[in-house]
Design a protein around this motif. Structure first.
Motif, PDB file in Angstrom:
ATOM      1  N   TYR A   1       0.849  -1.189   0.000  1.00 24.47           N
ATOM      2  CA  TYR A   1       0.000   0.000   0.000  1.00 24.47           C
ATOM      3  C   TYR A   1       0.885   1.240   0.000  1.00 24.47           C
ATOM      4  O   TYR A   1       1.086   1.889   1.033  1.00 24.47           O
TER       5      TYR A   1
ATOM      6  N   GLN B   1      -7.733   3.311  -4.938  1.00 24.74           N
ATOM      7  CA  GLN B   1      -8.781   3.003  -3.961  1.00 24.74           C
ATOM      8  C   GLN B   1      -8.409   1.893  -2.976  1.00 24.74           C
ATOM      9  O   GLN B   1      -8.803   1.968  -1.803  1.00 24.74           O
ATOM     10  N   PRO B   2      -7.628   0.876  -3.366  1.00 25.83           N
ATOM     11  CA  PRO B   2      -7.184  -0.075  -2.340  1.00 25.83           C
ATOM     12  C   PRO B   2      -6.352   0.585  -1.235  1.00 25.83           C
ATOM     13  O   PRO B   2      -6.461   0.210  -0.060  1.00 25.83           O
TER      14      PRO B   2
ATOM     15  N   HIS C   1      -8.867   2.435   1.075  1.00 25.68           N
ATOM     16  CA  HIS C   1      -9.552   1.537   2.010  1.00 25.68           C
ATOM     17  C   HIS C   1      -8.614   1.129   3.148  1.00 25.68           C
ATOM     18  O   HIS C   1      -9.021   1.083   4.325  1.00 25.68           O
ATOM     19  N   HIS C   2      -7.378   0.837   2.821  1.00 24.48           N
ATOM     20  CA  HIS C   2      -6.404   0.386   3.825  1.00 24.48           C
ATOM     21  C   HIS C   2      -6.148   1.469   4.872  1.00 24.48           C
ATOM     22  O   HIS C   2      -6.289   1.219   6.078  1.00 24.48           O
TER      23      HIS C   2
ATOM     24  N   GLN D   1      -9.311   2.827   6.951  1.00 22.40           N
ATOM     25  CA  GLN D   1      -9.705   1.951   8.052  1.00 22.40           C
ATOM     26  C   GLN D   1      -8.800   2.162   9.257  1.00 22.40           C
ATOM     27  O   GLN D   1      -9.262   2.129  10.409  1.00 22.40           O
TER      28      GLN D   1
ATOM     29  N   ILE E   1     -16.807   5.454   6.223  1.00 23.99           N
ATOM     30  CA  ILE E   1     -15.777   5.710   5.220  1.00 23.99           C
ATOM     31  C   ILE E   1     -16.470   5.885   3.870  1.00 23.99           C
ATOM     32  O   ILE E   1     -17.266   5.044   3.448  1.00 23.99           O
TER      33      ILE E   1
ATOM     34  N   VAL F   1     -15.556   6.568  -0.069  1.00 21.63           N
ATOM     35  CA  VAL F   1     -14.578   6.668  -1.145  1.00 21.63           C
ATOM     36  C   VAL F   1     -15.225   7.403  -2.322  1.00 21.63           C
ATOM     37  O   VAL F   1     -16.317   7.031  -2.769  1.00 21.63           O
TER      38      VAL F   1
ATOM     39  N   VAL G   1     -10.717   9.888  -0.121  1.00 26.57           N
ATOM     40  CA  VAL G   1     -11.617   9.133   0.739  1.00 26.57           C
ATOM     41  C   VAL G   1     -11.890  10.001   1.965  1.00 26.57           C
ATOM     42  O   VAL G   1     -10.983  10.650   2.487  1.00 26.57           O
TER      43      VAL G   1
END
Length: 208
Positions: free
Chosen positions: A3, A30-31, A34-35, A38, A54, A56, A72
């Motif tokens: 990431y 986007q990955p 999300h990582h 969170q 959350i 995005v 995000v």
């Protein structure tokens, strides 16, 4: 998966077509959102701010011109975030940013500005490497050490379209973006620095 906000991720904004850039945003960026989002949500839960949703950015209205940036948001409610103070992690062609965001004329904006002004000395004691982004649609920013907070809060109170984003940014290749651990630490430290002002904003008296 690694990431990392590396050159490959920044190169997303070199893709000219709407579909090509959007596909790259989904697969490359986007990955990461999300990582790290969170992690932010978990950090806020540790400070007794649980269940912050959350969001995005989906860029659904982009049909002709590709997105110039993406982000995000952490905060608001299940339906949205722009009408509330929230946190944003985002990226544009120049830098990654993590900020407390008050944008697009949120609920209670005038009282938030007044609460900020009443705590002016707290802002003036912030670390010098923090920045202020006065318009979320533009790239320019102000160094905290050079900011006129009184003027910024006056603008936030009296001008409908005024915005205020406070946090940090990092350009491609900077050391904080070299690995996941340093990026996580950078984000978490920034959240800790701006969290008192988020709490001040969400606890400011409601307009009557």
């Amino acid at each position: 998966m690694n990431y990392l906000f590396d050159q490959y991720v920044f190169d997303t904004f070199k893709l000219d077509s709407v579909d090509g850039r959007m596909d790259a945003i989904r697969s490359r960026i986007q990955p990461l959102f999300h990582h790290y989002a969170q992690q932010v949500a978990d950090q806020l839960a540790d400070h007794h701010l649980p269940n912050l949703p959350i969001h995005v950015a989906k860029h659904l209205r982009r049909k002709v011109h590709p997105a110039k940036n993406t982000w995000v948001a952490i905060g608001g409610d299940k339906r949205g975030y722009k009408k509330y103070p929230h946190f944003q992690l985002g990226i544009n062609p120049d830098y990654v940013f993590i900020v407390l965001a008050i944008i697009e004329n949120p609920i209670n904006e005038k009282n938030i500005a007044r609460a900020f002004r009443q705590n002016l000395s707290q802002f003036e004691r912030l670390p010098n490497d923090l920045i202020i982004i006065p318009d979320h649609t533009q790239l320019p920013y102000i160094q905290q050490s050079e900011a006129d907070f009184n003027k910024l809060f006056d603008r936030l109170e009296n001008i409908k379209k005024a915005e205020f984003m406070l946090g940090r940014l990092a350009k491609v290749g900077e050391s904080v973006l070299e690995n996941q651990a340093s990026t996580s630490q950078w984000i978490q430290e920034t959240i800790s620095d701006v969290l008192p002002f988020f709490e001040l904003a969400i606890n400011s008296p409601r307009a009557k």
